[in-house]
Design an enzyme around this catalytic site. Structure first.
Site, PDB file in Angstrom:
ATOM      1  N   PRO A 112      11.751   1.621   5.459  1.00 39.51           N
ATOM      2  CA  PRO A 112      11.163   1.284   6.761  1.00 39.51           C
ATOM      3  C   PRO A 112       9.668   0.961   6.640  1.00 39.51           C
ATOM      4  O   PRO A 112       8.964   1.554   5.818  1.00 39.51           O
ATOM      5  CB  PRO A 112      11.391   2.539   7.612  1.00 39.51           C
ATOM      6  CG  PRO A 112      11.816   3.613   6.681  1.00 39.51           C
ATOM      7  CD  PRO A 112      12.326   2.977   5.430  1.00 39.51           C
ATOM      8  N   ALA A 115       6.062   3.549   7.567  1.00 41.44           N
ATOM      9  CA  ALA A 115       6.561   4.880   7.917  1.00 41.44           C
ATOM     10  C   ALA A 115       6.195   5.937   6.880  1.00 41.44           C
ATOM     11  O   ALA A 115       6.741   7.030   6.875  1.00 41.44           O
ATOM     12  CB  ALA A 115       8.068   4.819   8.109  1.00 41.44           C
ATOM     13  N   SER A 119       6.391   1.035   1.813  1.00 44.13           N
ATOM     14  CA  SER A 119       7.139  -0.229   1.856  1.00 44.13           C
ATOM     15  C   SER A 119       6.295  -1.396   1.366  1.00 44.13           C
ATOM     16  O   SER A 119       6.765  -2.237   0.591  1.00 44.13           O
ATOM     17  CB  SER A 119       7.633  -0.505   3.275  1.00 44.13           C
ATOM     18  OG  SER A 119       6.542  -0.505   4.172  1.00 44.13           O
ATOM     19  N   ALA A 121       3.708  -1.451  -0.642  1.00 42.38           N
ATOM     20  CA  ALA A 121       3.454  -1.376  -2.089  1.00 42.38           C
ATOM     21  C   ALA A 121       4.683  -1.833  -2.867  1.00 42.38           C
ATOM     22  O   ALA A 121       4.575  -2.565  -3.853  1.00 42.38           O
ATOM     23  CB  ALA A 121       3.068   0.047  -2.495  1.00 42.38           C
ATOM     24  N   ASP A 164       0.042   4.448  -4.016  1.00 45.64           N
ATOM     25  CA  ASP A 164       1.331   3.820  -3.701  1.00 45.64           C
ATOM     26  C   ASP A 164       1.742   2.806  -4.762  1.00 45.64           C
ATOM     27  O   ASP A 164       2.903   2.764  -5.183  1.00 45.64           O
ATOM     28  CB  ASP A 164       1.229   3.018  -2.392  1.00 45.64           C
ATOM     29  CG  ASP A 164       1.291   3.899  -1.179  1.00 45.64           C
ATOM     30  OD1 ASP A 164       0.882   5.063  -1.280  1.00 45.64           O
ATOM     31  OD2 ASP A 164       1.751   3.402  -0.137  1.00 45.64           O
TER      32      ASP A 164
END
Ligand code: PMV
Length: 328
Positions: A112, A115, A119, A121, A164
């Site tokens: 998602p 969140a 995502s 990265a 990340d």
């Protein structure tokens, strides 16, 4: 067509404090972004995205993100997705010394957006890896991580740590302190993720912590205390001591809440996990909404989260030992 995938991550410890030079320990999970890239005859970029928490869109453009895709989703989400791909391709053109290379890019992701699961990265790492390989260049993972970091740094206007992108490129658990990034040995952790269906505004949350830290010495001390929790957490991870890891995650969540980055739904998921018998639970990532991570070898936490009204999705998150995967 060349395809790569890269994993998302949870923070076991240390988000936000990592922005001020404290260490952090993110951990890659088996939720991936997959990116396919095909070189074009011209210098244009065509991006097709599926599952980026939106209905899917295609856009073709010849440089910056001037043309808007004709779909009914928030501009900011599209701008975010396009901005990352755009900058990732700029990095690819630079590192391969092919300034006029054009690509068709297809993105699929089961992470998602916004969140706390990394995502962007994952998309950036997979996109840079696939596009460079499409041009015949295979980057070592460390260099891939560095190029992905530069991408996030540019898009997020300087508000990005290496955590990340390094974690997504390398896989497993990693330790990041400033520019010092290294893999950590990690036992298989019984991680459960709860997702409230929402997203936090990373830039605003980072700015909020920054101003608290400037205003109050005790807020600066709180950031330093998170660093201490992380250092203890590294020892607990090395020892495979789940009880201690859980206690420290609880502590880390409390300190993040004190810094104002939790939310009612994140707190509710954390408490539901603890009451179900999790060893510990905390928010992951920037906060404000999104995901929590809990440690529980039993099925109790996942079940409790599934029944919690404010929780949209709950799943067991396996550690992703492998970071970027070169698919073909
Ligand atoms: O929400 P995420 O997964 O983008 O994580 C943000 C983590 C921060 O520490 C708040 C910012 C950063 O870049 O490290």
């Amino acid at each position: 067509m060349t395809r790569s995938s890269a994993p998302g991550k949870v923070y076991l410890f240390g988000e936000h404090a990592v922005v001020y030079g404290e260490p952090a320990v993110p951990c890659a999970i088996e939720r991936r972004a997959r990116v396919g890239v095909e070189r074009r005859d011209d210098d244009k970029l065509r991006v097709h995205a599926e599952d980026l928490s939106l209905d899917g869109f295609t856009v073709e453009y010849g440089g910056r993100t001037d043309d808007r895709p004709d779909v009914d989703v928030s501009e900011s989400l599209i701008e975010a997705a396009m901005g990352y791909v755009d900058e990732a391709i700029a990095q690819v053109r630079e590192v391969t010394d092919e300034p006029a290379a054009g690509f068709d890019v297809t993105i699929e992701s089961d992470i998602p957006l916004g969140a706390g699961l990394g995502s962007s990265a994952a998309v950036v790492v997979a996109a840079i890896d696939a596009a460079t390989r499409e041009l015949g260049v295979t980057l070592p993972r460390e260099e891939l991580a560095d190029r992905a970091y530069r991408t996030e740094h540019a898009v997020q206007e300087g508000q990005a740590s290496r955590a990340d992108t390094f974690c997504s490129a390398m896989g497993g658990a990693v330790r990041v302190e400033g520019d010092d990034c290294r893999p950590l040995a990690s036992p298989e952790l019984p991680m459960v993720v709860g997702f409230d269906g929402g997203a936090g505004d990373t830039g605003a949350l980072v700015a909020g912590v920054r101003s608290l830290r400037e205003e109050y010495d005790f807020a600066a001390d709180t950031v330093e205390a998170i660093g201490d929790v992380v250092r203890n957490g590294e020892d607990a991870l090395a020892a495979g001591d789940l009880d201690e890891l859980g206690r420290l995650m609880d502590f880390n969540h409390g300190l993040l809440a004190a810094l104002g980055v939790s939310s009612r739904s994140l707190d509710e998921m954390v408490w539901a996990a603890r009451e179900a018998g999790a060893r510990g639970a905390k928010l992951t990532g920037a906060g404000g909404g999104g995901c929590v991570v809990a440690l529980d070898p039993t099925a109790e936490t996942e079940t409790a989260l599934r029944y919690l009204p404010g929780c949209e999705d709950a799943f067991r998150a396996e550690l992703a030992d492998e970071g970027v995967k070169r698919l073909e």
